[in-house]
Design a protein around this motif. Structure first.
Motif, mmCIF file in Angstrom:
data_model
loop_
_atom_site.group_PDB
_atom_site.id
_atom_site.type_symbol
_atom_site.label_atom_id
_atom_site.label_comp_id
_atom_site.label_asym_id
_atom_site.label_seq_id
_atom_site.Cartn_x
_atom_site.Cartn_y
_atom_site.Cartn_z
ATOM 1 N N VAL A 99 41.276 -54.581 -3.900
ATOM 2 C CA VAL A 99 42.725 -54.440 -3.801
ATOM 3 C C VAL A 99 43.064 -54.924 -2.441
ATOM 4 O O VAL A 99 44.436 -54.677 -2.019
ATOM 5 C CB VAL A 99 43.147 -52.787 -4.134
ATOM 6 C CG1 VAL A 99 42.806 -52.268 -5.435
ATOM 7 C CG2 VAL A 99 42.266 -52.092 -2.683
ATOM 8 N N THR A 100 42.222 -55.455 -1.559
ATOM 9 C CA THR A 100 42.630 -55.861 -0.199
ATOM 10 C C THR A 100 42.744 -57.347 -0.387
ATOM 11 O O THR A 100 41.917 -58.306 -0.826
ATOM 12 C CB THR A 100 41.363 -55.550 0.791
ATOM 13 O OG1 THR A 100 41.348 -53.998 0.566
ATOM 14 C CG2 THR A 100 41.642 -55.810 2.011
ATOM 15 N N GLN A 101 43.815 -57.892 0.468
ATOM 16 C CA GLN A 101 44.153 -59.293 0.566
ATOM 17 C C GLN A 101 43.085 -59.950 1.379
ATOM 18 O O GLN A 101 42.531 -59.608 2.402
ATOM 19 C CB GLN A 101 45.363 -59.509 0.890
ATOM 20 C CG GLN A 101 45.942 -59.826 2.282
ATOM 21 C CD GLN A 101 47.360 -60.232 2.396
ATOM 22 O OE1 GLN A 101 47.381 -61.261 3.030
ATOM 23 N NE2 GLN A 101 48.197 -59.451 2.048
ATOM 24 N N GLY B 174 41.409 -63.343 3.479
ATOM 25 C CA GLY B 174 42.120 -63.826 5.022
ATOM 26 C C GLY B 174 41.195 -63.675 6.062
ATOM 27 O O GLY B 174 40.812 -64.586 6.981
ATOM 28 N N CYS B 175 40.289 -62.690 5.855
ATOM 29 C CA CYS B 175 39.175 -62.515 6.846
ATOM 30 C C CYS B 175 37.906 -63.197 6.455
ATOM 31 O O CYS B 175 37.058 -63.203 7.296
ATOM 32 C CB CYS B 175 38.842 -61.135 6.647
ATOM 33 S SG CYS B 175 38.049 -60.509 5.230
ATOM 34 N N GLY B 176 37.831 -63.890 5.341
ATOM 35 C CA GLY B 176 36.568 -64.590 4.975
ATOM 36 C C GLY B 176 35.611 -63.653 4.457
ATOM 37 O O GLY B 176 34.383 -64.014 4.547
ATOM 38 N N ALA B 177 35.943 -62.693 3.992
ATOM 39 C CA ALA B 177 35.105 -61.545 3.350
ATOM 40 C C ALA B 177 33.898 -61.252 4.414
ATOM 41 O O ALA B 177 32.774 -60.990 3.727
ATOM 42 C CB ALA B 177 34.545 -62.282 1.893
ATOM 43 N N ILE B 178 34.026 -60.995 5.750
ATOM 44 C CA ILE B 178 33.186 -60.686 6.401
ATOM 45 C C ILE B 178 32.368 -59.600 6.193
ATOM 46 O O ILE B 178 31.166 -59.391 6.370
ATOM 47 C CB ILE B 178 33.391 -60.852 7.779
ATOM 48 C CG1 ILE B 178 34.675 -59.893 8.182
ATOM 49 C CG2 ILE B 178 34.034 -62.441 8.228
ATOM 50 C CD1 ILE B 178 34.986 -59.756 9.575
ATOM 51 N N CYS B 179 33.040 -58.644 5.684
ATOM 52 C CA CYS B 179 32.251 -57.313 5.473
ATOM 53 C C CYS B 179 31.331 -57.414 4.225
ATOM 54 O O CYS B 179 30.206 -56.927 4.434
ATOM 55 C CB CYS B 179 33.278 -56.169 5.155
ATOM 56 S SG CYS B 179 34.106 -55.571 6.684
ATOM 57 N N PRO B 180 31.721 -57.753 3.060
ATOM 58 C CA PRO B 180 30.739 -57.893 2.021
ATOM 59 C C PRO B 180 29.673 -58.910 2.639
ATOM 60 O O PRO B 180 28.364 -58.844 2.062
ATOM 61 C CB PRO B 180 31.611 -58.263 0.822
ATOM 62 C CG PRO B 180 32.927 -57.947 1.019
ATOM 63 C CD PRO B 180 33.127 -58.032 2.719
ATOM 64 N N LYS B 181 30.057 -60.068 3.248
ATOM 65 C CA LYS B 181 29.083 -60.969 3.701
ATOM 66 C C LYS B 181 27.969 -60.114 4.479
ATOM 67 O O LYS B 181 26.792 -60.572 4.538
ATOM 68 C CB LYS B 181 29.739 -61.981 4.607
ATOM 69 C CG LYS B 181 29.041 -63.399 4.249
ATOM 70 C CD LYS B 181 29.672 -64.080 5.424
ATOM 71 C CE LYS B 181 30.837 -64.808 4.930
ATOM 72 N NZ LYS B 181 31.499 -65.782 5.983
ATOM 73 N N GLY C 156 30.273 -60.324 12.363
ATOM 74 C CA GLY C 156 31.247 -61.118 11.533
ATOM 75 C C GLY C 156 32.395 -61.747 12.142
ATOM 76 O O GLY C 156 33.000 -62.693 11.859
ATOM 77 N N ARG C 157 32.803 -61.126 13.223
ATOM 78 C CA ARG C 157 34.102 -61.582 13.818
ATOM 79 C C ARG C 157 34.093 -60.728 15.295
ATOM 80 O O ARG C 157 33.421 -59.936 15.338
ATOM 81 C CB ARG C 157 35.425 -61.379 13.253
ATOM 82 C CG ARG C 157 35.737 -59.765 13.224
ATOM 83 C CD ARG C 157 37.073 -59.623 12.501
ATOM 84 N NE ARG C 157 37.107 -58.089 12.003
ATOM 85 C CZ ARG C 157 38.179 -57.827 11.176
ATOM 86 N NH1 ARG C 157 38.790 -58.589 10.553
ATOM 87 N NH2 ARG C 157 38.203 -56.265 11.226
ATOM 88 N N SER C 158 34.773 -61.692 16.283
ATOM 89 C CA SER C 158 34.793 -61.219 17.558
ATOM 90 C C SER C 158 35.508 -60.075 17.899
ATOM 91 O O SER C 158 35.262 -59.528 18.897
ATOM 92 C CB SER C 158 34.690 -62.311 18.611
ATOM 93 O OG SER C 158 35.979 -62.854 18.576
ATOM 94 N N CYS D 70 34.153 -53.340 2.027
ATOM 95 C CA CYS D 70 35.354 -53.815 2.748
ATOM 96 C C CYS D 70 36.224 -52.458 3.000
ATOM 97 O O CYS D 70 36.236 -51.515 2.173
ATOM 98 C CB CYS D 70 36.349 -54.665 2.064
ATOM 99 S SG CYS D 70 37.987 -54.813 2.405
ATOM 100 N N TYR D 71 37.013 -52.282 4.207
ATOM 101 C CA TYR D 71 37.789 -51.139 4.485
ATOM 102 C C TYR D 71 39.283 -51.417 4.362
ATOM 103 O O TYR D 71 40.083 -50.689 5.053
ATOM 104 C CB TYR D 71 37.445 -50.354 5.763
ATOM 105 C CG TYR D 71 37.347 -51.012 6.980
ATOM 106 C CD1 TYR D 71 35.998 -51.439 7.186
ATOM 107 C CD2 TYR D 71 38.166 -50.999 7.871
ATOM 108 C CE1 TYR D 71 35.592 -52.229 8.463
ATOM 109 C CE2 TYR D 71 38.028 -51.710 8.903
ATOM 110 C CZ TYR D 71 36.856 -52.294 9.314
ATOM 111 O OH TYR D 71 36.660 -52.953 10.524
ATOM 112 N N ALA D 72 39.729 -52.633 4.066
ATOM 113 C CA ALA D 72 41.037 -52.891 3.713
ATOM 114 C C ALA D 72 41.801 -53.281 4.978
ATOM 115 O O ALA D 72 42.975 -52.954 5.146
ATOM 116 C CB ALA D 72 41.831 -51.885 2.958
ATOM 117 N N CYS D 73 41.161 -53.783 5.875
ATOM 118 C CA CYS D 73 42.035 -54.094 7.276
ATOM 119 C C CYS D 73 42.695 -55.326 7.241
ATOM 120 O O CYS D 73 44.032 -55.364 8.062
ATOM 121 C CB CYS D 73 41.097 -54.579 8.323
ATOM 122 S SG CYS D 73 40.307 -56.083 8.407
#
Ligand SMILES: Cc1cc2nc3c(=O)[nH]c(=O)nc-3n(C[C@H](O)[C@H](O)[C@H](O)COP(=O)(O)OP(=O)(O)OC[C@H]3O[C@@H](n4cnc5c(N)ncnc54)[C@H](O)[C@@H]3O)c2cc1C
Ligand code: SF4
Ligand code: SF4
Ligand code: SF4
Lengths: 277, 368, 432, 274
Positions: free
Chosen positions: D192-194, D196-203, C157-159, D208-211
């Motif tokens: 509850v997480t902002q 910015g990441c592009g929702a990579i975990c659900p993708k 997902g990211r590097s 999501c673990y709220a990083c």
């Protein structure tokens, strides 16, 4: 198809520093065809655009009949307005408009006018007053009431002096707080209402300014039996598209950008005064 | 000729092939990541054959059944909204010219004609609301209009409702009544095709179909009726605008303040929500900028931000905005409710808040 | 010349290394009398933070030890965890983990060569400065770096701190289209990677042969990446779980990182050690390319580390291509393992050398204890030894600035990752 | 700031961190070279230039405050910089290493101070904004490089940009990502997480673990209650909340509450102060 979201290029042809955080700029659309088609009514607004920063809605303060000039008076409050404040004569920006429903200058014909403005609220009302005074025959007595937070916030002395010279025009000025040299009143704008000689049935009230002030004026005027449909105010919401598409400016069933920004009390009564409406 | 024709299941591929031959990119429902989503379709086998959905507040599960049906599920993760009102797109771009000028450019590009198979009655009703919003006002939206006009829609009558469906309450389904080119009734043995537009008929005429028997028509009608009878959620008697607006200070909003995550999922899956945010992006050298819009939700504080203030600063205000707009003030704006009864906001709310239940509480007090 | 030198030389902040460190040298009578590679980056106490955490939290946490080699940490941790669960991942998973790891080598090595080390050899103080004179070379490096990032992103997902690795496999399998695009990109850059080897071989490096022990993994006839036995060119050949019997970590007062010794000797880990020990496992084609450069492996010149990195970039790219040939998306990107209690070890070849983990988990897969030995702390003693030898050979009567620069160059050549090195302090050992 | 004569001046400072957020710059590829031409990078140890006390227009700060000298250094940076921007979870919320803040300093740090004189480590890892005024905080572990670049671009034209702090859910929906909570019952922190990441975990179909820290509208207690209702233990919920951004307000408050309800565990020692 016309892209309703796309600005046109405009040029700053004059600028004026009003106070430390207030300035006026005069704009001209650079495309002569677009400039020649540009018409607005008092109370309407434009979307001003700075590349990479975004667009902000700003009322037009110039005289609607002066078709070559578009004046704005702007308070520097955030990023876009601060950067608009840095523009110099000759600089370019984006402009689209005019948008919205302005002041009810036709509906109010034949009535006395009470025009109440608070703080920078005077911006949208300046073009209204200019217009009304030029077509004074169509209106009765005109009461102009301006309230500011602090006497130092009061600008446009010259304009007020000019307006005061018209027959049938009264100007009332007040500040929440003032220094020793402030010649006018101290206190809320509503303090004058007892002294106003108005016939509620023949009066139109128009106001703009902070919602708190407008609430007080509305309440007072309704108590005096001014009809709900003749109490008008200019509202501010988050306007992004200005054409009723983005949904950001909704206030009850209304879109501030296209149904307003000027509304009468009757239209907004169900939502008026409820926090978060 | 009779507008209804029967297409045996074995020949269903010919519909996709005909659409391709007529120049359309074909899109249809398929299973991805545990849900049914719309995606490019080339083969019948990609369809969710024998898949049913089990939906409940905050819950969506797919199950395999013995059936060979392709449309034996109710609603997927999204209606066709992402294909018309896209989630993120550039509206226009600007460029700084030497000498200080700024030029503005359109970003419209050609869109290809797209045929969507499997549009439900509720989604069509929502689409018609969006058509009204984006195309019929004083300022038609060029991006939306262009994509909308390139669509060829193949609807399906619902023969099965999920537990969250309530289109009978809004009057929008389960039978698709308008707004499509072709409609399918799926039977065990195949599909009844019915054309509603000339171009829809052209497609049907190209295919090898059979006459529809009375028994097949009966089966289809019974299926639609069955779907309607499966629904048990209802709405308070409308119109609701007045009821909701006068419930503005109802204490129940406070309980929603505690339960609602304010995440915006309900608005994002709702096929009629249209809110947007516009943001500017700039190149590293500062010479080019793009004006981008993306989906926004009234559950985001930004939605009602004006300088220095968030108008709807509390979650309860934002929940109230959603419900009051969707089921109430929408009536004044669009002449109908903003809800088409698809039930997505109930299913896809992570904590399972059910609008029909909340409305019942909120409108009760004002019921005569 | 005239009088033998006495004095001190300090590099207060090392530039172009990952993390914060300094170099202090004391010279007395023309000899280095004290040399401290002083690492002052504050420790972040990861081994403690992991206690009580779930297996997945461990995998996600250890990535945060290092922004440059998170994949190494995750894959080492997951190997140890799967060992405890008595779980063997599917061949698809094993292959794709190796591909992902290749991405990290490519990324980290390209970053090191172009942004950190090469400017030294050509007389620049940064890559952007070097790009003015060597625009094609720097851009080529940045492109290779981005290929590494793309590979990691495809699986994670990211590097940086990717999110795809879990016990049992991957959360999600990339689809064929994603792999096809990736392969195309790698394929298109293979020539550039080949050119890079040739270019690095032409860089003016000091002749500086030294004696050291090379330690690396040895992985069943493959060039070692994600597993294998720990070997040295001095005859060591042990399984990962026997690491503690041969290697010892000790604390020195001037550094927040531990030093590691193999049988009380400093040793080298990293690309040069890897090639020295595994030259025979490189593909024949690549050995041909190496032969053409004139560099011979095993090599005793520490500055051949750069060439070793360039060689490994090319190797990792061809390996990623080989492993994704005929790629098919796995219907089962992971298999749910059964949680078990136990102790497990993992050892893999991080870009900078062997990375060793040991975990004890309880029945729910929660960590009871963790121990992590990163490559940079293993290289610390060797770096100091190298610095003494190199600077002495360079000439201690050289001007301060020249000595300083040479010292930094020697350090940078190891690509030390101070962030990695300092996140561990074995308090228990300390207190004993 | 955009003065034709002098280029805008930029510094990148590092505190306690993994160096991953600085890579937002070093991974820019070609655009790194464009950036280096657009601005003067005066201090950026990992990339080369060192001038810690340079006067700059923008100072980016990675890492958390964790030694006794850090505060002093930060004050100098603040004085020398027009805008101070934190990049990443460590700088913005103290980072994962701030988990030690919740531990008994006696138990954890005695080992270190048993060797006084050469180890300088404060018992707490703190966000930069606890020490100096920060103009803009960019969350994420690591930050999103595109976001850093977008902010840099905006600041270069003199615009303080607005950073989207709404929930990851919005981004999932914009990207047509299927919700892992609703379809698989995973304890996703996305609501509850902002973003910015592009929702990579659900993708990737994981939770999501709220990083990226708390969303602006985060209703953490409602989500915690939902987790509990779906069978998670208080300890699991606490660990969910107290992770990468454990010091961020809504996570910390709610997380400590769940922690205090967690049954003392015989086999493991979460070691968190009750
Ligand atoms: C009809 C109308 C007429 C107006 N007429 C005038 C006038 O004549 N003169 C005048 O001075 N002002 C006028 N205003 C107000 C003026 O539009 C605002 O002051 C201006 O938008 C502030 O922009 P800014 O970027 O300077 O301020 P900021 O506060 O930086 O930004 C405001 C806008 O940026 C975005 N934004 C910034 N921060 C956030 C955040 N945290 N969350 C979400 N969004 C954010 C929003 O879109 C917001 O609307 C008028 C407003 C309206 C609606
Ligand atoms: S409000 Fe809910 S049920 Fe109604 S249309 Fe929207 S998502 Fe569907
Ligand atoms: S205001 Fe809310 S409910 Fe209404 S359209 Fe916008 S997002 Fe949907
Ligand atoms: S989905 Fe959540 S945990 Fe994953 S990258 Fe985004 S913010 Fe971080």
């Amino acid at each position: 198809m016309n892209n309703p979201f796309m600005p046109h290029e405009a040029e700053v042809i004059a600028r004026h520093e009003e106070t430390a955080d207030l300035f006026s700029i005069q704009l001209r659309l650079t495309d002569p065809v677009i400039q020649s088609q540009y018409r607005f009514a008092p109370g309407q607004f434009n979307m001003l655009y700075l590349p990479g920063m975004g667009e902000v809605p700003v009322s037009i303060v110039s005289d609607p009949d002066d078709i070559h000039i578009i004046d704005h008076t702007i308070r520097k409050v955030g990023s876009v307005t601060n950067n608009l404040g840095r523009l110099q004569v000759g600089d370019r920006l984006g402009l689209r408009g005019p948008y919205g429903r302005g002041w009810p200058v036709v509906e109010a014909e034949g009535t006395d006018l009470v025009i109440v403005t608070g703080g920078l609220g005077c911006a949208p009302s300046v073009s209204l007053i200019d217009y009304v005074l030029r077509c004074q025959a169509r209106y009765g007595h005109v009461h102009i009431i301006q309230g500011v937070k602090h006497s130092n916030d009061f600008i446009w002395h010259a304009r007020y002096d000019l307006w005061r010279q018209y027959p049938n025009v009264e100007v009332w000025l007040t500040a929440d707080a003032g220094d020793a040299l402030w010649p006018w009143h101290i206190g809320p704008v509503t303090q004058f209402f007892d002294q106003l000689d108005i016939d509620p049935q023949r009066t139109s009230v128009m106001m703009c300014g902070p919602e708190g002030m407008m609430k007080a004026v509305v309440q007072d005027m309704r108590q005096r039996a001014v009809p709900d449909k003749r109490i008008w105010f200019s509202m501010e919401r988050n306007v992004q598209c200005a054409v009723g598409s983005c949904g950001r400016c909704q206030l009850g069933a209304k879109f501030v950008c296209k149904d307003g920004p000027v509304f009468n009390y009757d239209e907004l009564a169900p939502y008026w005064g409820h926090k978060g409406a | 000729m009779n507008r209804q024709r029967f297409l045996p299941r074995e020949r269903f591929q010919s519909l996709i092939d005909q659409l391709k031959a007529a120049g359309y990119d074909v899109v249809g429902p398929q299973v991805r990541d545990h849900a049914i989503v719309f995606d490019a379709l080339t083969k019948v086998e990609q369809l969710p054959i024998g898949i049913t959905d089990e939906q409940a507040p905050g819950r969506y599960r797919l199950e395999k059944s013995e059936s060979r049906r392709c449309f034996d599920w109710a609603t997927g993760a999204q209606a066709i909204k992402p294909m018309t009102f896209v989630a993120r797109e550039t509206l226009w771009q600007s460029e700084r010219l030497p000498g200080g000028g700024i030029s503005f450019h359109d970003t419209l590009t050609e869109t290809r004609p797209v045929a969507i198979i499997g549009v439900r009655a509720c989604d069509l009703a929502a689409l018609s609301i969006h058509d009204h919003h984006f195309m019929r006002g004083a300022h038609p939206d060029p991006q939306y209009s262009q994509r909308r006009q390139s669509l060829f829609l193949i609807a399906v009558h619902c023969m099965r409702s999920a537990a969250t469906c309530f289109c009978t309450a809004t009057g929008d389904g389960p039978q698709a009544r308008s707004g499509y080119d072709l409609v399918l009734s799926e039977l065990d043995t195949g599909f009844i095709l019915e054309a509603h537009t000339g171009r829809g008929l052209d497609i049907v005429l190209q295919m090898e179909t059979e006459a529809v028997t009375a028994e097949q028509t009966e089966q289809a009608d019974a299926g639609i009726l069955r779907a309607a009878r499966q629904q048990h959620r209802t709405l308070p008697a409308g119109p609701l605008q007045e009821k909701l607006v006068s419930a503005v200070e109802h204490p129940h909003w406070q309980t929603l303040n505690d339960r609602c995550l304010s995440c915006g999922n309900c608005t994002a899956v709702c096929p009629t929500c249209f809110c947007q945010t516009h943001v500017d992006e700039i190149s590293l050298d500062g010479q080019q900028a793009s004006h981008v819009r993306q989906w926004e939700s009234c559950f985001n504080p930004d939605h009602s931000h004006i300088h220095g203030i968030v108008i709807r600063s509390e979650r309860s205000h934002r929940y109230r905005q959603w419900l009051t707009h969707k089921f109430g003030t929408w009536e004044e704006q669009f002449g109908r409710s903003g809800c088409v009864g698809c039930g997505r906001c109930i299913t896809w709310c992570p904590v399972g808040i059910d609008v029909t239940g909340e409305l019942a509480v909120l409108c009760k007090r004002n019921e005569p | 010349m005239s009088k033998l030198r006495t004095g001190e030389i300090h590099v207060p902040v090392l530039a172009r290394v990952e993390g914060e460190g300094a170099l202090d040298i004391r010279i007395r009578d023309g000899q280095i009398d004290r040399l401290h590679l002083r690492i002052f980056e504050p420790p972040r106490l990861f081994e403690k933070l992991l206690e009580g955490r779930s297996d997945q939290d461990v995998i996600d946490s250890v990535a945060r030890i290092c922004g440059i080699c998170p994949v190494a940490y995750q894959i080492t941790a997951v190997a140890a965890i799967e060992l405890i669960f008595n779980f063997t991942p599917t061949p698809w998973v094993q292959a794709m983990r190796r591909v992902m790891y290749c991405g990290e080598w490519i990324q980290s090595h390209s970053l090191h060569i172009h942004l950190l080390a090469a400017p030294d050899f050509l007389g620049f103080n940064s890559a952007p400065a070097m790009a003015q004179k060597f625009p094609l070379e720097v851009r080529r490096g940045l492109r290779l770096q981005s290929i590494g990032n793309d590979i990691i992103r495809t699986f994670g997902g990211r590097s940086i701190h990717p999110v795809g690795v879990r016990a049992g496999g991957f959360f999600h399998a990339p689809n064929s289209a994603a792999i096809a695009t990736l392969r195309q990109k790698i394929h298109d850059s293979l020539d550039e990677a080949r050119d890079l080897i040739a270019w690095v071989a032409t860089l003016p490096i000091p002749e500086d042969d030294q004696n050291f022990i090379s330690v690396s993994l040895r992985q069943d006839g493959q060039y070692p990446i994600e597993g294998g036995r720990i070997v040295s060119d001095a005859g060591l050949d042990i399984a990962a779980e026997d690491y503690e019997q041969h290697f010892r970590e000790l604390q020195v007062p001037y550094s927040t990182a531990l030093h590691a010794l193999l049988d009380e000797q400093p040793y080298l880990v990293g690309p040069l050690a890897r090639i020295n020990n595994n030259y025979d496992c490189l593909p024949a084609e690549l050995r041909g390319l190496i032969a053409a450069t004139g560099i011979q492996f095993p090599s005793r010149n520490m500055f051949h580390s750069m060439a070793a990195r360039a060689i490994e970039i090319y190797f990792a790219m061809s390996e990623a291509l080989r492993l994704t040939e005929n790629y098919e998306i796995s219907p089962e990107p992971y298999v749910e393992p059964t949680l078990r209690a136990g102790i497990g070890y993992g050892c893999t070849e991080a870009p900078r050398g062997i990375l060793w983990h040991r975990y004890a988990l309880d029945e729910q897969g929660h960590a009871l204890e963790a121990r992590i030995v990163p490559p940079t702390s293993q290289n610390q003693a060797r770096m100091e030894e190298d610095l003494k030898a190199s600077l002495t050979r360079f000439g201690l009567d050289q001007p301060d600035d020249a000595l300083r620069l040479r010292g930094e160059m020697v350090i940078r050549n190891y690509d030390p990752c101070i962030s990695c090195a300092t996140h561990f302090l074995d308090f228990r050992a300390e207190r004993q | 700031m955009n003065n034709a004569l002098s280029k805008p001046r930029v510094a990148v400072h590092k505190f306690s961190s993994c160096d991953g957020c600085q890579l937002a710059f070093l991974n820019l590829g070609e655009r790194l070279l464009v950036l280096a031409e657009t601005v003067d990078i005066l201090h950026f140890a990992e990339a080369g230039p060192i001038d810690e006390d340079a006067m700059v227009d923008i100072a980016f700060i990675e890492g958390s405050v964790s030694t006794s000298r850090d505060a002093e250094r930060l004050k100098r940076i603040r004085e020398n910089s027009r805008y101070v921007i934190t990049i990443g979870a460590c700088a913005t919320s103290g980072g994962i290493q701030a988990l030690r803040n919740m531990h008994d300093s006696g138990e954890w740090l005695a080992g270190i101070y048993a060797q006084p004189g050469y180890l300088d480590l404060l018992p707490e890892s703190s966000p930069i904004a606890r020490i100096i005024k920060v103009d803009l905080e960019l969350w994420g572990c690591p930050v999103n490089g595109e976001q850093v670049l977008a902010v840099t671009r905006a600041l270069l034209v003199g615009h303080m940009p607005h950073v989207d702090q709404n929930a990851v859910c919005m981004e999932c929906k914009r990207q047509n990502v299927v919700c892992v909570m609703v379809t698989q019952g995973k304890p996703c922190m996305g609501p509850v997480t902002q973003t910015g990441c592009g929702a990579i975990c659900p993708k990737m179909q994981r939770d999501c673990y709220a990083c990226f820290g708390p969303a602006i509208q985060a209703n953490v207690s409602a989500l915690g209650a939902h987790f509990a209702a779906s069978g998670m233990s208080a300890r699991e919920i606490a660990q969910r909340l107290l992770f990468i951004n454990n010091q961020a307000e809504p996570f910390l408050n709610s997380g400590m509450q769940w922690q205090s309800q967690a049954a003392p565990d015989s086999t493991t020692s979460p070691g968190i102060k009750r």
